[in-house]
Design a protein around this motif. Structure first.
Motif, PDB file in Angstrom:
ATOM      1  N   CYS A  63       0.856  -1.187   0.000  1.00  0.00           N
ATOM      2  CA  CYS A  63       0.000   0.000   0.000  1.00  0.00           C
ATOM      3  C   CYS A  63       0.888   1.232   0.000  1.00  0.00           C
ATOM      4  N   ILE A  64       0.573   2.164  -0.883  1.00  0.00           N
ATOM      5  CA  ILE A  64       1.363   3.382  -1.031  1.00  0.00           C
ATOM      6  C   ILE A  64       0.410   4.561  -1.070  1.00  0.00           C
ATOM      7  N   SER A  65       0.674   5.541  -0.212  1.00  0.00           N
ATOM      8  CA  SER A  65      -0.156   6.743  -0.229  1.00  0.00           C
ATOM      9  C   SER A  65       0.700   7.955   0.115  1.00  0.00           C
ATOM     10  N   GLN A  66       0.182   9.093  -0.247  1.00  0.00           N
ATOM     11  CA  GLN A  66       0.795  10.369   0.117  1.00  0.00           C
ATOM     12  C   GLN A  66      -0.345  11.260   0.572  1.00  0.00           C
ATOM     13  N   GLY A  67      -0.361  11.563   1.855  1.00  0.00           N
ATOM     14  CA  GLY A  67      -1.495  12.288   2.409  1.00  0.00           C
ATOM     15  C   GLY A  67      -2.747  11.453   2.239  1.00  0.00           C
ATOM     16  N   TYR A  68      -3.762  12.022   1.629  1.00  0.00           N
ATOM     17  CA  TYR A  68      -5.012  11.299   1.403  1.00  0.00           C
ATOM     18  C   TYR A  68      -5.058  10.613   0.041  1.00  0.00           C
ATOM     19  N   LYS A  69      -4.019  10.797  -0.764  1.00  0.00           N
ATOM     20  CA  LYS A  69      -3.989  10.227  -2.106  1.00  0.00           C
ATOM     21  C   LYS A  69      -3.402   8.821  -2.068  1.00  0.00           C
TER      22      LYS A  69
END
Length: 175
Positions: A63-69
């Motif tokens: 799983c990869i996210s940046q902030g809410y993205k």
């Protein structure tokens, strides 16, 4: 800039449709984000079913996210050890060539890493992309790869993955 979050997960039980998995992931996955001990216990308990010809066959993902993205979520999975190895190859190729791409081990899902502007890189999986400082990207991804392979080697006694630990150390030296 929002912090990048990366963690591995394994699929612990079958599900009947993707929407079910996406709506209640806690029922179907174990992650390295908050349950490394559960991750290890699951693999040890199911060892007989998770090895094919001496090789760990572990359905899971990253799983990869940046902030809410979200760049990826639990809807993206494959053979987890191989997926991490492919990501290490992409990073290594990027450092040599300035751009790299590959596909998930057994699916036509493209992974791409290329130069961005102002010291950034653009990392994408399918049409989902992340535009982030190189140092942050490499720090986070290599740390999470280290955690994953350290679990395999040191907690599960799978010495065949020592190569990936050495590779991570070599990549860190070349950055």
């Amino acid at each position: 800039m929002n912090k990048i979050k990366v963690f591995s997960f394994l699929i612990k039980k079958p599900f009947s449709n993707l929407q079910e998995l996406l709506s209640r992931p806690e029922n179907y996955i174990i992650s390295t984000e908050n349950d490394i001990d559960g991750f290890v216990a699951f693999v040890k308990k199911n060892k007989d079913n998770l090895f094919e010809e001496g090789i760990l066959a572990l359905d899971g993902g990253i799983c990869i996210s940046q902030g809410y993205k979200k760049i990826t979520d639990v809807g993206y999975w494959d053979d987890l050890p191989t997926l991490w190895a492919y990501l290490l190859n992409v990073i290594e190729d990027y450092l040599k060539e300035g751009e790299a791409k590959c596909y998930f081990p057994s699916q036509p899902i493209e992974i791409n890493l290329k130069e961005g502007t102002q010291g950034n890189i653009i990392f994408s999986i399918e049409k989902n992309s992340l535009n982030v400082k190189k140092e942050i990207f490499f720090d986070v991804f290599l740390e999470q790869a280290s955690i994953f392979f350290d679990v395999l080697v040191n907690k599960l006694d799978l010495s065949s993955y020592e190569y990936e630990i050495k590779k991570i150390k070599e990549i860190k030296k070349s950055i």
